[in-house]
Design a protein around this motif. Sequence first.
Motif, PDB file in Angstrom:
ATOM      1  N   SER A   1       0.828  -1.203   0.000  1.00 42.92           N
ATOM      2  CA  SER A   1       0.000   0.000   0.000  1.00 42.92           C
ATOM      3  C   SER A   1       0.864   1.256   0.000  1.00 42.92           C
ATOM      4  O   SER A   1       2.089   1.206   0.186  1.00 42.92           O
ATOM      5  CB  SER A   1      -0.907   0.003   1.235  1.00 42.92           C
TER       6      SER A   1
ATOM      7  N   ARG B   1       0.912  -7.075   6.150  1.00 41.73           N
ATOM      8  CA  ARG B   1      -0.018  -6.746   7.229  1.00 41.73           C
ATOM      9  C   ARG B   1      -0.946  -5.620   6.780  1.00 41.73           C
ATOM     10  O   ARG B   1      -0.579  -4.452   6.773  1.00 41.73           O
ATOM     11  CB  ARG B   1       0.746  -6.343   8.475  1.00 41.73           C
ATOM     12  N   TYR B   2      -2.125  -5.978   6.410  1.00 44.40           N
ATOM     13  CA  TYR B   2      -3.104  -4.989   5.957  1.00 44.40           C
ATOM     14  C   TYR B   2      -3.646  -4.198   7.140  1.00 44.40           C
ATOM     15  O   TYR B   2      -3.871  -4.746   8.215  1.00 44.40           O
ATOM     16  CB  TYR B   2      -4.254  -5.687   5.241  1.00 44.40           C
ATOM     17  N   GLN B   3      -3.843  -2.906   6.920  1.00 45.49           N
ATOM     18  CA  GLN B   3      -4.507  -2.065   7.911  1.00 45.49           C
ATOM     19  C   GLN B   3      -5.729  -1.427   7.270  1.00 45.49           C
ATOM     20  O   GLN B   3      -5.704  -1.045   6.099  1.00 45.49           O
ATOM     21  CB  GLN B   3      -3.563  -0.978   8.438  1.00 45.49           C
ATOM     22  N   LYS B   4      -6.789  -1.335   8.028  1.00 46.92           N
ATOM     23  CA  LYS B   4      -8.019  -0.753   7.506  1.00 46.92           C
ATOM     24  C   LYS B   4      -7.756   0.651   6.967  1.00 46.92           C
ATOM     25  O   LYS B   4      -7.110   1.467   7.621  1.00 46.92           O
ATOM     26  CB  LYS B   4      -9.073  -0.700   8.616  1.00 46.92           C
ATOM     27  N   GLY B   5      -8.234   0.895   5.771  1.00 50.62           N
ATOM     28  CA  GLY B   5      -8.041   2.199   5.155  1.00 50.62           C
ATOM     29  C   GLY B   5      -6.815   2.302   4.281  1.00 50.62           C
ATOM     30  O   GLY B   5      -6.573   3.352   3.667  1.00 50.62           O
ATOM     31  N   ASP B   6      -6.028   1.238   4.189  1.00 46.59           N
ATOM     32  CA  ASP B   6      -4.838   1.269   3.337  1.00 46.59           C
ATOM     33  C   ASP B   6      -5.204   1.572   1.887  1.00 46.59           C
ATOM     34  O   ASP B   6      -6.185   1.036   1.355  1.00 46.59           O
ATOM     35  CB  ASP B   6      -4.104  -0.077   3.391  1.00 46.59           C
TER      36      ASP B   6
ATOM     37  N   SER C   1      -6.841   1.374  -6.236  1.00 51.63           N
ATOM     38  CA  SER C   1      -7.922   2.235  -5.739  1.00 51.63           C
ATOM     39  C   SER C   1      -7.610   3.705  -5.977  1.00 51.63           C
ATOM     40  O   SER C   1      -8.526   4.516  -6.176  1.00 51.63           O
ATOM     41  CB  SER C   1      -8.178   1.977  -4.255  1.00 51.63           C
TER      42      SER C   1
END
Length: 225
Positions: free
Chosen positions: A138, A201-206, A211
């Motif tokens: 991201s 490690r995905y984080q919300k809002g990445d 997108s």
Amino acid sequence: MEKTLYHGSREVIRKPQFGKGKPYNDYGRGFYCTENLELAKEWAVDAERDGYVNQYKIECGGLKILYLAAPEYTILHWLNLLLENREFDLMSPLAREAREYIRETFSISYEEYDLIAGYRADDSYFSFAQDFLNGTISYRQLNQAMHLGKLGEQIVLKSRRAFDRLTFTGYEFVSKEVWYPKKESRDRKARQEYFDLDKNRYQKGDLYIISMIDGEMKADDVRLR
């Protein structure tokens, strides 16, 4: 304002020549230096040869300087410069679309500047940038990756005016036995931290490049700050 600059090289360079140098370096043709002596020593050597650190003084008053770390720019402005000058292996349709989006949205008229200061895209930095273009990491992760291992910043002389301000003040021999292992260690540390800490490690809002393209995000979008 006077700066001390260092240039790592295989030879002593008392008088850098304007217009010389490889056109496919990070920011195009220019004379690439750093304010960090240790980084210059690492950049001076490779596995097979010793090198030299050349030292210079430059008076920066009145010069037009592009600071890529300034608040008005994002890491994608830096990436745009790489896309204009370096060769990327863009195998996927997404990566090719990403290149066009970044070049259209984050362009800088950088050739009008006397000096450019920004990240140096050595092997690690370059691989991080390619991962972002391919949608693997991201925007947040790319920003974080640029600080791993403290891989260093560079200052590039672009104009004849800047070259005329440069004064050679000495040089130092650099041993590959001492400094090449340090160079390799810095690169390994950055790569290890990159893979260990956050790549997957995905984080919300990445925000991922796909997108950003779909949303037609612009350079002034607050989510990029």
